[in-house]
Design a protein around this motif. Structure first.
Motif, PDB file in Angstrom:
ATOM      1  N   LEU A  79       0.816  -1.210   0.000  1.00 59.29           N
ATOM      2  CA  LEU A  79       0.000   0.000   0.000  1.00 59.29           C
ATOM      3  C   LEU A  79       0.852   1.264   0.000  1.00 59.29           C
ATOM      4  O   LEU A  79       0.365   2.336   0.387  1.00 59.29           O
ATOM      5  CB  LEU A  79      -0.930   0.004   1.223  1.00 59.29           C
TER       6      LEU A  79
ATOM      7  N   VAL B  53      -4.712  -0.040  -5.896  1.00 60.44           N
ATOM      8  CA  VAL B  53      -5.766   0.717  -5.225  1.00 60.44           C
ATOM      9  C   VAL B  53      -6.947  -0.167  -4.835  1.00 60.44           C
ATOM     10  O   VAL B  53      -7.602   0.059  -3.807  1.00 60.44           O
ATOM     11  CB  VAL B  53      -6.220   1.889  -6.116  1.00 60.44           C
ATOM     12  N   ASP B  54      -7.234  -1.194  -5.616  1.00 57.76           N
ATOM     13  CA  ASP B  54      -8.359  -2.071  -5.294  1.00 57.76           C
ATOM     14  C   ASP B  54      -8.062  -3.012  -4.138  1.00 57.76           C
ATOM     15  O   ASP B  54      -8.977  -3.677  -3.631  1.00 57.76           O
ATOM     16  CB  ASP B  54      -8.755  -2.897  -6.522  1.00 57.76           C
ATOM     17  N   ASP B  55      -6.813  -3.099  -3.704  1.00 60.63           N
ATOM     18  CA  ASP B  55      -6.439  -4.006  -2.614  1.00 60.63           C
ATOM     19  C   ASP B  55      -6.450  -3.320  -1.255  1.00 60.63           C
ATOM     20  O   ASP B  55      -6.180  -3.970  -0.243  1.00 60.63           O
ATOM     21  CB  ASP B  55      -5.037  -4.582  -2.863  1.00 60.63           C
ATOM     22  N   VAL B  56      -6.737  -2.021  -1.223  1.00 58.65           N
ATOM     23  CA  VAL B  56      -6.643  -1.285   0.046  1.00 58.65           C
ATOM     24  C   VAL B  56      -7.594  -1.868   1.086  1.00 58.65           C
ATOM     25  O   VAL B  56      -7.199  -2.194   2.207  1.00 58.65           O
ATOM     26  CB  VAL B  56      -6.936   0.212  -0.177  1.00 58.65           C
ATOM     27  N   GLY B  57      -8.863  -1.991   0.746  1.00 61.40           N
ATOM     28  CA  GLY B  57      -9.836  -2.508   1.703  1.00 61.40           C
ATOM     29  C   GLY B  57      -9.518  -3.918   2.143  1.00 61.40           C
ATOM     30  O   GLY B  57      -9.655  -4.253   3.333  1.00 61.40           O
TER      31      GLY B  57
ATOM     32  N   LEU C  56     -12.340   1.623   6.839  1.00 57.78           N
ATOM     33  CA  LEU C  56     -11.957   0.946   5.607  1.00 57.78           C
ATOM     34  C   LEU C  56     -12.486   1.650   4.368  1.00 57.78           C
ATOM     35  O   LEU C  56     -11.736   1.955   3.431  1.00 57.78           O
ATOM     36  CB  LEU C  56     -12.453  -0.508   5.636  1.00 57.78           C
TER      37      LEU C  56
ATOM     38  N   HIS D 247     -10.184   3.620   1.546  1.00 55.50           N
ATOM     39  CA  HIS D 247     -10.223   3.135   0.169  1.00 55.50           C
ATOM     40  C   HIS D 247     -10.672   4.243  -0.775  1.00 55.50           C
ATOM     41  O   HIS D 247     -10.111   4.429  -1.869  1.00 55.50           O
ATOM     42  CB  HIS D 247     -11.171   1.938   0.082  1.00 55.50           C
TER      43      HIS D 247
ATOM     44  N   GLN E  59      -8.675   6.113  -4.027  1.00 55.98           N
ATOM     45  CA  GLN E  59      -9.238   6.292  -5.364  1.00 55.98           C
ATOM     46  C   GLN E  59      -9.251   7.764  -5.774  1.00 55.98           C
ATOM     47  O   GLN E  59      -8.951   8.110  -6.927  1.00 55.98           O
ATOM     48  CB  GLN E  59     -10.649   5.706  -5.397  1.00 55.98           C
TER      49      GLN E  59
END
Length: 640
Positions: A403, A412-416, A512, A516, A520
């Protein structure tokens, strides 16, 4: 809009002023120390969202002022013995003239049947199918529906809890009635009821789940509840579900959808349960709408469906019996039910107190208390060590390094997912497991489960501002000083066993999604700034003859460097704030758990020496005196 409608919260998140809280403000309010001994307190009826208004002073009708004042006093004196959400509903009913009466129609495990029943009861058989009927059918199992008297074209503010439909119904308009259609899960094997709740609370205070975001179920108290089951199996399941309480005949009605009998059954007034056939009622409604010549068929099928019995119950006790009485019987029944529950809880508190006093007076009580205190301190020490070591390891792991700000473009889609995995697997996992064994030892030693009640502050913003409208530099809005029409100060029993999982759930809920969304927005902002600077560079090179390629490229480079630097600063700052919050919340959760256990242990030790007895007796005596005054004022308003 009736004034109390605004009391229903739009979304519940722990200790947050908005749906997305600023993660730099710890959730410490859940661990506020309560100095009263554990033995002097009793569990509250439920966690709830109180619909009291901030900076709002209602103009109480003169005839209701005395009862309103004494009920307000009761809410302060007996907060740990009463379901505050029901008490606040009662207060709202006396704050205005001709207050709205709430009725819930709950389907057993299915909402579709309840929606068809409500449609049959409220539809006008002499008019064609109206728009609200189609909208009601479209909802299906998507969420709760609130039916309110009004024109079909009326606009309603969106709510994540339920869909609002305006219904031009004479029944709703004549009796100032609102109907909530939702579901009730009566699966005893799967339904979890907290020690502070009962099955009657589930019936008269149904919980609504927000559909637009993660959050806790929101209580929606009502005056009356109609339960619709399908078949005999649902009746048996409902009987098992309500085995722990006695249903109030005038507040709860059970209807079981069964095939119509060969011979029309005689309706019994005052019966708790009755059989209905929704299909027959709908056939009768459609037949009369097709042609007035089907009036005979309509009458025969309508009475065979037994829906007139439900319609009569729906409007029962909604108007005073005599003109000299200003209070509606349904609102009076609500107050009486609340008072009965308070007295039941007081008796239960006395029994628990006597049992605790007896166990504390034994010769081995002091030794057991000392051993338990030592065990709790050792558990807390291990928990703090785990919090430090596990988070240090987590924040140096490969997943956390994924991150980094410069990796957001493809991560960016893996943050949560990364944040959720960190909280679920690295945040006080062993301490939570050890707390289970600690609870077992506490129960084996004869200690009660309830610690002194802890106030939880939950403030919900009315408008639920979208994350996309926030400033990227402020990923979570700070607490606002603006007025809001909701005050959700919750006083409930502090089960120390639930502090750790509740804190984890609060972190998952409130941090979360915002983090996220911040990632974005930063990606979008950076790419936009880079594109604009590059376009400006090309435009300068083409339109200005004196600009060389080097000079034009410098403009583009400046924009790229500025956007990347800003992205790095904001994202790394947000990550640092999140790391600090996770550590601080863990520390506060461990301290709150330790404090709760020690409060129980020390409370029993004080009982063994006779301390605190007078305070406990005095507290319950005061509550009983206030309850007596409420009953006296209520009887005077009813003309008794």
């Amino acid at each position: 809009m009736p004034p109390w409608v605004a009391s229903v919260p739009r979304l519940t998140t722990l200790c947050s002023r908005r749906a997305i809280d600023h993660f730099s403000s710890p959730l410490r309010c859940r661990h506020v120390r309560n100095t009263r001994p554990a033995n002097l307190r009793f569990r509250a009826a439920s966690t709830h969202v109180s619909p009291t208004a901030i900076n709002y002073r209602p103009n109480i009708p003169p005839e209701n002022k005395e009862l309103y004042d004494v009920l307000s006093e009761l809410s302060g004196k007996a907060e740990q013995y009463v379901n505050i959400s029901r008490l606040q509903l009662a207060l709202r009913g006396f704050a205005v003239d001709n207050a709205v009466t709430r009725v819930a129609v709950l389907g057993l495990s299915s909402q579709v049947g309840a929606q068809r029943l409500v449609r049959a009861l409220l539809a006008d058989p002499l008019a064609g199918e109206q728009g609200w009927e189609g909208e009601l059918e479209k909802v299906g199992e998507e969420g709760a529906v609130l039916l309110r008297s009004g024109d079909e074209n009326d606009a309603h503010p969106p709510s994540p809890l339920y869909k609002t439909l305006s219904v031009p119904s004479r029944i709703l308009a004549a009796h100032n009635l609102e109907v909530l259609v939702s579901t009730l899960n009566v699966d005893v094997a799967r339904t979890v009821i907290s020690p502070a709740d009962s099955s009657m609370d589930a019936l008269l205070v149904p919980k609504l789940q927000a559909t637009s975001a993660r959050g806790l179920p929101v209580p929606y108290p009502v005056h009356k509840t109609l339960i619709l089951g399908e078949g005999l199996d649902s009746a048996v399941a409902f009987g098992k579900f309500t085995a722990d309480s006695t249903a109030a005949v005038d507040m709860v009605k059970v209807a079981i959808d069964l095939p119509p009998p060969a011979k029309e059954a005689e309706a019994i007034d005052g019966a708790v349960a009755t059989s209905v056939n929704v299909d027959s009622g709908m056939q009768a409604l459609n037949a009369l709408r097709t042609s007035v010549q089907n009036a005979t068929f309509y009458e025969r099928s309508w009475f065979a469906s037994n829906l007139p019995t439900i319609s009569k119950w729906l409007t029962q006790n909604l108007e005073p019996a005599v003109s000299t009485v200003s209070i509606k019987p349904a609102h009076s029944a609500l107050v009486s039910s609340i008072l009965d529950n308070i007295e039941t809880n007081l008796v239960r508190a006395d029994a628990e107190y006597l049992a605790l006093f007896t166990s504390a007076s034994s010769s081995s009580a002091a030794q057991i208390s000392a051993e338990m205190t030592s065990y709790v301190e050792a558990w807390a020490e291990r928990g703090h060590e785990e919090l430090r070591d596990s988070l240090d390891e987590a924040f140096t792991s490969k997943n956390w390094r994924r991150l980094a700000w410069w990796k957001l473009f493809w991560r960016v889609d893996d943050v949560g997912m990364v944040l959720e995995e960190l909280l679920e697997r690295r945040w006080l996992v062993d301490a939570e497991k050890d707390a289970v064994f600690l609870a077992g030892r506490m129960k084996q030693a004869g200690f009660p489960e309830i610690a002194p009640p802890v106030p939880v502050i939950e403030v919900v913003d009315e408008q639920l501002e979208a994350t996309s409208q926030q400033d990227p530099a402020q990923p979570f809005p700070p607490p606002s000083n603006a007025q809001t029409d909701l005050s959700t100060e919750v006083h409930h029993s502090s089960l120390w066993q639930t502090i750790l999982p509740t804190t984890r759930a609060a972190l998952l809920t409130s941090t979360l999604v915002p983090l996220h969304a911040l990632a974005q927005r930063l990606i979008l902002t950076t790419l936009s700034t880079t594109s604009l600077s590059s376009a400006l560079s090309a435009l300068l090179y083409v339109s200005v003859d004196s600009f060389s390629v080097f000079e034009a490229s410098a403009v583009a480079a400046l924009g790229i460097v500025f956007s990347l630097r800003r992205m790095q600063k904001v994202w790394e700052g947000a990550r640092e704030d999140w790391m600090k919050r996770v550590r601080e919340e863990g520390r506060q959760a461990l301290k709150g758990t330790e404090r709760g256990v020690k409060g129980i242990v020390e409370g029993r030790a004080r009982l063994g020496t006779g301390e605190g007895v007078d305070d406990s007796v005095k507290e319950r005596r005061v509550v009983r005196e206030v309850v007596g005054r409420v009953r006296s004022v209520l009887a005077k308003m009813e003309g008794r």
